[in-house]
Design an enzyme around this catalytic site. Structure first.
Site, PDB file in Angstrom:
ATOM      1  CG  MET A  94      56.323  13.131  52.202  1.00  0.00           C
ATOM      2  SD  MET A  94      57.937  13.894  52.175  1.00  0.00           S
ATOM      3  CE  MET A  94      58.953  12.578  51.526  1.00  0.00           C
ATOM      4  CG  HIS A 132      54.272   2.843  47.699  1.00  0.00           C
ATOM      5  ND1 HIS A 132      54.056   2.263  48.926  1.00  0.00           N
ATOM      6  CD2 HIS A 132      55.279   3.739  47.877  1.00  0.00           C
ATOM      7  CE1 HIS A 132      54.909   2.761  49.803  1.00  0.00           C
ATOM      8  NE2 HIS A 132      55.656   3.675  49.200  1.00  0.00           N
ATOM      9  CG  HIS A 190      51.881   5.574  50.690  1.00  0.00           C
ATOM     10  ND1 HIS A 190      52.607   5.538  49.519  1.00  0.00           N
ATOM     11  CD2 HIS A 190      52.602   6.343  51.542  1.00  0.00           C
ATOM     12  CE1 HIS A 190      53.702   6.264  49.650  1.00  0.00           C
ATOM     13  NE2 HIS A 190      53.739   6.762  50.866  1.00  0.00           N
ATOM     14  CD  GLN A 212      58.254   9.323  59.303  1.00  0.00           C
ATOM     15  OE1 GLN A 212      58.857  10.146  58.629  1.00  0.00           O
ATOM     16  NE2 GLN A 212      57.323   8.551  58.797  1.00  0.00           N
TER      17      GLN A 212
HETATM   18  P1  AMP Z   1      56.107   8.760  52.729  1.00  0.00           P
HETATM   19  O1  AMP Z   1      55.089   9.136  51.706  1.00  0.00           O
HETATM   20  O2  AMP Z   1      57.272   8.029  52.179  1.00  0.00           O
HETATM   21  O3  AMP Z   1      56.461   9.894  53.651  1.00  0.00           O
HETATM   22  O4  AMP Z   1      55.396   7.687  53.666  1.00  0.00           O
HETATM   23  C1  AMP Z   1      54.154   7.952  54.278  1.00  0.00           C
HETATM   24  C2  AMP Z   1      53.857   6.844  55.261  1.00  0.00           C
HETATM   25  O5  AMP Z   1      53.831   5.598  54.581  1.00  0.00           O
HETATM   26  C3  AMP Z   1      54.932   6.732  56.351  1.00  0.00           C
HETATM   27  O6  AMP Z   1      54.297   6.446  57.590  1.00  0.00           O
HETATM   28  C4  AMP Z   1      55.755   5.572  55.870  1.00  0.00           C
HETATM   29  O7  AMP Z   1      56.392   4.872  56.912  1.00  0.00           O
HETATM   30  C5  AMP Z   1      54.689   4.696  55.230  1.00  0.00           C
HETATM   31  N1  AMP Z   1      55.307   3.769  54.280  1.00  0.00           N
HETATM   32  C6  AMP Z   1      56.180   4.072  53.279  1.00  0.00           C
HETATM   33  N2  AMP Z   1      56.598   2.946  52.659  1.00  0.00           N
HETATM   34  C7  AMP Z   1      55.989   1.913  53.286  1.00  0.00           C
HETATM   35  C8  AMP Z   1      56.010   0.494  53.125  1.00  0.00           C
HETATM   36  N3  AMP Z   1      56.752  -0.097  52.196  1.00  0.00           N
HETATM   37  N4  AMP Z   1      55.256  -0.256  53.959  1.00  0.00           N
HETATM   38  C9  AMP Z   1      54.498   0.329  54.931  1.00  0.00           C
HETATM   39  N5  AMP Z   1      54.429   1.654  55.126  1.00  0.00           N
HETATM   40  C10 AMP Z   1      55.152   2.439  54.324  1.00  0.00           C
END
Ligand code: AMP
Length: 286
Positions: free
Chosen positions: A30, A34, A37, A153
């Protein structure tokens, strides 16, 4: 690196890659990227010829009183990061490209969506399943990379891939943390200085749970109350949403540690809802 907004463009690019025999790895996000990602993108880059990152704040996974409008965005920075990591394509659709007028089709896995985050976010996983299935159908990746930070998820999406016979590999990636243990999250940007200082208590509660399990405690109720006590140290700044122990197949609640267990926490730090978890593979590891 190409950046496209339409389904047709994204599909044409990945189709051409596949026609040349190149494998495609997908990292759905999304945005507001960071180091968590980045770890997924790096892994995708290692294991595939081409990497696609989708950047889409998916409206259907937000509840009516959630943070869709104020969800943090910085697309220019996301583009720089993706470019530095060797991403071949950013798919950055507008909501209408994914949900055109008249859109009517959704994917659900109700049995796996009742516990943990599904309890306080009843429409969340329907939105996640729907958008990720669409991304899979549009981009047809060989492998897709997801963080275990969002463990529920991951398990629900893995179930969908199996149930719908999708021809791709789901790759789980470990949670990336700040030095003080706080799991990286785009939502950490909402935290005030004071909130940021207390937020690592969520991780500390998980660490305490692991220490108890390693010491031989098997009663979940006992571990949960020790975890709750850690969060309560900073009440009302931190307010527990849930502390749950579930097995990793059906995500049903367990009362005793006997097999693979996911211990998951969601808590409000101020107004910001944060989640974190540890995944325990069998009791042998403890
Ligand atoms: P999001 O942008 O929050 O929807 O996350 C996109 C992807 O990045 C998802 O698969 C999350 O699980 C992964 N993600 C988010 N935060 C972390 C983190 N701290 N460590 C590893 N993967 C992450």
């Amino acid at each position: 690196m190409e950046i496209v907004e339409t389904v047709a463009q994204a599909r044409a690019i990945t189709r051409a890659w596949r026609a040349q025999g190149q494998s495609v790895g997908l990292t759905p996000t999304m945005g507001y990227l960071h180091a968590g990602h980045a770890s997924l993108i790096r892994r995708a880059k290692e294991e595939n010829d081409q990497v696609v990152v989708s950047v889409f704040v998916n409206p259907t996974q937000f509840g009516p009183n959630e943070d869709l409008d104020k969800y943090p965005r910085d697309f220019a920075r996301d583009v720089d990061l993706c470019s530095s990591l060797g991403v071949g394509l950013i798919f950055h659709p507008q909501p209408e490209a994914i949900y055109p007028p008249g859109y009517a089709t959704y994917v659900e896995a109700p049995a796996l969506s009742v516990n943990l985050c599904g309890r306080s976010r009843p429409t969340h996983f329907r939105g996640v399943l729907t958008v990720v299935l669409k991304l899979f159908l549009i981009l047809e990746p060989r492998r897709a990379y997801f963080g275990l930070k969002d463990a529920q998820q991951f398990f629900i999406l893995k179930r969908m891939v199996e149930d719908l016979c999708l021809d791709l590999v789901m790759v789980p990636c470990p949670t990336v943390r700040e030095p003080d243990g706080l799991a990286l999250s785009s939502r950490n940007a909402y935290l005030s200085e004071t909130e940021r200082r207390v937020a690592p208590l969520i991780h500390q509660a998980l660490v305490r749970a692991e220490a108890m399990a390693r010491a031989g405690v098997t009663q979940v109720a006992e571990i949960k109350s020790a975890m709750a006590e850690i969060l309560e140290r900073q009440a009302p700044l931190i307010a527990k949403d849930y502390i749950e122990f579930v097995e990793t197949e059906g995500l049903t609640v367990v009362e005793e540690l006997t097999r693979d267990t996911l211990v998951a926490v969601a808590a409000y730090v101020g107004k910001t809802r944060l989640i974190d978890n540890f995944l325990w593979k069998g009791l042998d590891n403890k």
